[in-house]
Design an enzyme around this catalytic site. Sequence first.
Site, short mmCIF file in Angstrom:
data_model
loop_
_atom_site.label_atom_id
_atom_site.label_comp_id
_atom_site.label_asym_id
_atom_site.label_seq_id
_atom_site.Cartn_x
_atom_site.Cartn_y
_atom_site.Cartn_z
N GLU A 168 -0.88 -1.54 5.17
CA GLU A 168 -2.18 -2.10 5.56
C GLU A 168 -2.01 -3.40 6.34
OE1 GLU A 168 -4.76 -2.52 2.19
OE2 GLU A 168 -5.18 -0.36 2.05
N GLU A 256 -4.37 6.42 1.60
CA GLU A 256 -4.83 5.69 0.41
C GLU A 256 -6.34 5.63 0.42
OE1 GLU A 256 -2.88 1.93 -0.55
OE2 GLU A 256 -4.83 1.10 -1.13
#
Length: 444
Positions: A168, A256
Amino acid sequence: MWMRRNQIVRKLTLGVVTTVLGMSLSFSALSATPVETHGQLSIENGRLVDEQGKRVQLRGVSSHGLQWFGDYVNKDSMKWLRDDWGINVFRVAMYTAADGYISNPSLANKVKEAVAAAQSLGVYIIIDWHILSDNDPNIYKAQAKTFFAEMAGLYGSSPNVIYEIANEPNGGVTWNGQIRPYALEVTDTIRSKDPDNLIIVGTGTWSQDIHDAADNQLPDPNTLYALHFYAGTHGQFLRDRIDYAQSRGAAIFVSEWGTSDASGNGGPFLPESQTWIDFLNNRGVSWVNWSLTDKSEASAALAPGASKSGGWTEQNLSTSGKFVREQIRAGANLGGGDTPTTPTTPTEPTNPGNGTTGDVVLQYRNVDNNPSDDAIRMAVNIKNTGSTPIKLSDLQVRYYFHDDGKPGANLFVDWANVGPNNIVTSTGTPAASTDKANRYVLVT
């Protein structure tokens, strides 16, 4: 599996139907794992396909950080997830910062343990370079290249391994400014040892800016772009970005997502999660849920104190875990989610046949005589020849077989003229088993 198909016990228990129903059902034999079924994955026209060129959707669970909850990452827990939940992919999240790999490189041993388990179990595994508080993947680029060079050297010939090279990126880091240049270098490192396994690349703003990646894609043909969401925080605007990216030919992987809000703790938001799952299944986008942990937070799959080695009952699962398990088990009965479909509402026949009221005719045809592919593929045609319409919802078909001591099963509805989303399949155990039939598939 009882391999001599002409000798398989076939027993059909029927309700009644209102109209002609044509179905083609394919069943991966119980001895076939996800990797045995699908083999080497690749990208074709922006979609994930298996080695036969058939579109495939991966659905699974991610670990939490290995430095905190690594005890839940083991062969026993992964086997339970495969056999009871129906996962075909597992993600092993190795944080870089926050007491992760950079300060504790021995965590790579847990990654290797997880890969070995996945290889043995025949499930796909994502090796996740879990940047988060370190924001910019370039901060530890040298370490990433060293790590992925080792992983690609070890697993370049193993079709179940997927590399996620930047979890991320965040904190003002952009696709064109920092992420894409980083990904080019790390991809080159991987490809020097592994020419074809999938690579997932995170995008800006905690892997939400897939539109930027779609507008300037990487040259590697087997790269997917990560989108992450948490159902209580992220909604339609991110779904719109998936549609945009797919329209640009970019392959998307939700590596995710959580039922909670973005903190991981508020919620769970189950109606919002269902909207997301329906969308992803409809678009054929693979997904992995966060996370396999008993941590006291809404996104955790397990209740506090749950066993580290699987065998979880309903009481051992959190509210989120129960929901996610249901979604994965249901998804195992989808035909890959590759083509957007609109469920068709069955209609009453306008010109019923002249048979006796309630007469039902069933035709069965075996469409796979290959003994080496570990699959049963069948076509079933069911017709009401009576003069009175009968509800399709009253129909039940059971197909009996022997599992040969291997309990896992993958079920797919390839086609149905009432719409595959209106067909539900499950497996069960008969009250009285024989040496030729100890399991059945129930079709409703």
